[in-house]
Enzyme design. Structure first.
Site, PDB file in Angstrom:
ATOM      1  N   THR A   1      48.421 -13.162 141.246  1.00 12.27           N
ATOM      2  CA  THR A   1      47.834 -12.530 140.046  1.00 12.27           C
ATOM      3  C   THR A   1      46.813 -11.449 140.403  1.00 12.27           C
ATOM      4  OG1 THR A   1      46.009 -14.102 139.966  1.00 12.27           O
ATOM      5  CG2 THR A   1      48.031 -14.718 138.798  1.00 12.27           C
TER       6      THR A   1
ATOM      7  N   ARG B   1      40.987 -13.686 146.344  1.00 15.59           N
ATOM      8  CA  ARG B   1      41.869 -13.035 145.382  1.00 15.59           C
ATOM      9  C   ARG B   1      43.219 -13.730 145.396  1.00 15.59           C
ATOM     10  NH1 ARG B   1      43.084  -6.722 145.000  1.00 15.59           N
ATOM     11  NH2 ARG B   1      42.749  -6.877 147.210  1.00 15.59           N
TER      12      ARG B   1
ATOM     13  N   ASP C   1      35.519  -9.852 159.731  1.00 12.59           N
ATOM     14  CA  ASP C   1      36.139  -9.946 161.054  1.00 12.59           C
ATOM     15  C   ASP C   1      35.232  -9.351 162.133  1.00 12.59           C
ATOM     16  OD1 ASP C   1      38.425 -11.259 160.331  1.00 12.59           O
ATOM     17  OD2 ASP C   1      39.599  -9.439 160.015  1.00 12.59           O
TER      18      ASP C   1
ATOM     19  N   ASP D   1      37.041  -4.397 158.540  1.00  6.96           N
ATOM     20  CA  ASP D   1      36.786  -5.664 157.847  1.00  6.96           C
ATOM     21  C   ASP D   1      35.444  -6.216 158.321  1.00  6.96           C
ATOM     22  OD1 ASP D   1      38.679  -8.190 156.495  1.00  6.96           O
ATOM     23  OD2 ASP D   1      36.753  -8.622 157.446  1.00  6.96           O
TER      24      ASP D   1
HETATM   25  N1  URA Z   1      36.213  -5.573 152.836  1.00  5.77           N
HETATM   26  C1  URA Z   1      35.878  -5.167 154.074  1.00  5.77           C
HETATM   27  O1  URA Z   1      35.407  -5.955 154.878  1.00  5.77           O
HETATM   28  N2  URA Z   1      36.072  -3.864 154.384  1.00  5.77           N
HETATM   29  C2  URA Z   1      36.550  -2.974 153.530  1.00  5.77           C
HETATM   30  O2  URA Z   1      36.690  -1.801 153.877  1.00  5.77           O
HETATM   31  C3  URA Z   1      36.907  -3.431 152.249  1.00  5.77           C
HETATM   32  C4  URA Z   1      36.722  -4.732 151.917  1.00  5.77           C
END
Ligand code: URA
Length: 211
Positions: A110, A106, A205, A202
Site C-alpha cells: 500500500t 512503509r 546503513d 542511506d
Molecule cells: N533515507 C535515507 O537514508 N536516505 C535518503 O536519501 C532517503 C531516505
C-alpha cells in the site's frame, strides 16, 4: 519571537561536517561522529526559542537575577532507526531531555506508513517535543510520526533533520503546516527510488555499517 517554519542552519561548521558525511569514502565511525557533532549544532538552533525565566542566585561577588530555562523538560523523539544518530548528539547538549522512540515502516503493497513501535513519555502536554529523523525524503514517516505525537497534545513540536528535499518539505508542511523544520541542507530533489539527491545515501546503513 516567531519561529520560522523552515530553518536551514548555514553555519560553516555544519556545512563542512555535512560535506564530510556526504563523501562516499567516509567510514562508518567518522559518519557517526560527524552526525553526533552536527546534531549538537542543530539542537542549538532548534532550541533557540526555549522560554527563560529568572532566578535569584549569588555569584562569589554579588546577588543577581539570572536566566534559567523554565517549563517542563524537552522531549526528543527518534524515528527508528536512523533518528537514533541525531538523538545521541542532541542528548549531549540537552542531557536532561526525556526520550521517545517511534518505529514506522512503509507497507510494500500500500506504501502507507505502518507504526510498529511507539514509546513516548506519558505526559507531553506543556512539553516541547523535537522529532529527530536525518533524512526528510518522501516525508511520509515524519508526517506519520508527528500525527501520532499530536494525539498526545504536546505543547510544541519541531522536526530536526540533517538533509531535506523540496518534495519532503512540501509533503510534511501540507500535513503539518504548524510544525517548524530545522535542517542542515535542502538538497536538489528526490529520485525515483526515494533517495535524496545529492544526499548522502542511506543514513541508517551508513551510520550502522549495514551495507
Ligand atoms: N533515507 C535515507 O537514508 N536516505 C535518503 O536519501 C532517503 C531516505
Amino acid at each position: 519571537m516567531t519561529t520560522p517554519i523552515l530553518t536551514v542552519v548555514d553555519h560553516p561548521l555544519v556545512k563542512h561536517k555535512l560535506t564530510l558525511m556526504r563523501k562516499k569514502e567516509t567510514s562508518t565511525a567518522s559518519f557517526r561522529t560527524l552526525l553526533g557533532e552536527i546534531s549538537m549544532l542543530l539542537a542549538y538552533e532548534a532550541t533557540r526559542d526555549m522560554k527563560l525565566g529568572e532566578v535569584d542566585i549569588e555569584t562569589p561577588l554579588v546577588a543577581m537575577k539570572a536566566p534559567q530555562l523554565e517549563g517542563k523538560k524537552v522531549v526528543l523523539v527518534a524515528i527508528l532507526r536512523a533518528g537514533l544518530g541525531i538523538l545521541d548528539g542532541m542528548l549531549e547538549l540537552i542531557p536532561s531531555a526525556r526520550v521517545g522512540h517511534i518505529g514506522i515502516y512503509r507497507d510494500p503493497k500500500t506504501l502507507e506508513p505502518v507504526e510498529y513501535y511507539c514509546k513516548v513519555p506519558p505526559t507531553l502536554e506543556e512539553r516541547d517535543v523535537i522529532v529527530c529523523d536525518p533524512m526528510l525524503a518522501t516525508g511520509n514517516s515524519a508526517v506519520a510520526a508527528v500525527e501520532r505525537l499530536k494525539r498526545n497534545h504536546p505543547g510544541s513540536l519541531k522536526l530536526v533533520c540533517l538533509v531535506a528535499c523540496p518534495e519532503g518539505i512540501k509533503t510534511f508542511h501540507a500535513a503539518h503546516p504548524d510544525v517548524p523544520i530545522v535542517t542542515a541542507s535542502v538538497d536538489s530533489h528526490l529520485n525515483d527510488h526515494g533517495y535524496i539527491v545529492p544526499g548522502l545515501g542511506d543514513a541508517g546503513d551508513r551510520m550502522f555499517g549495514t551495507k
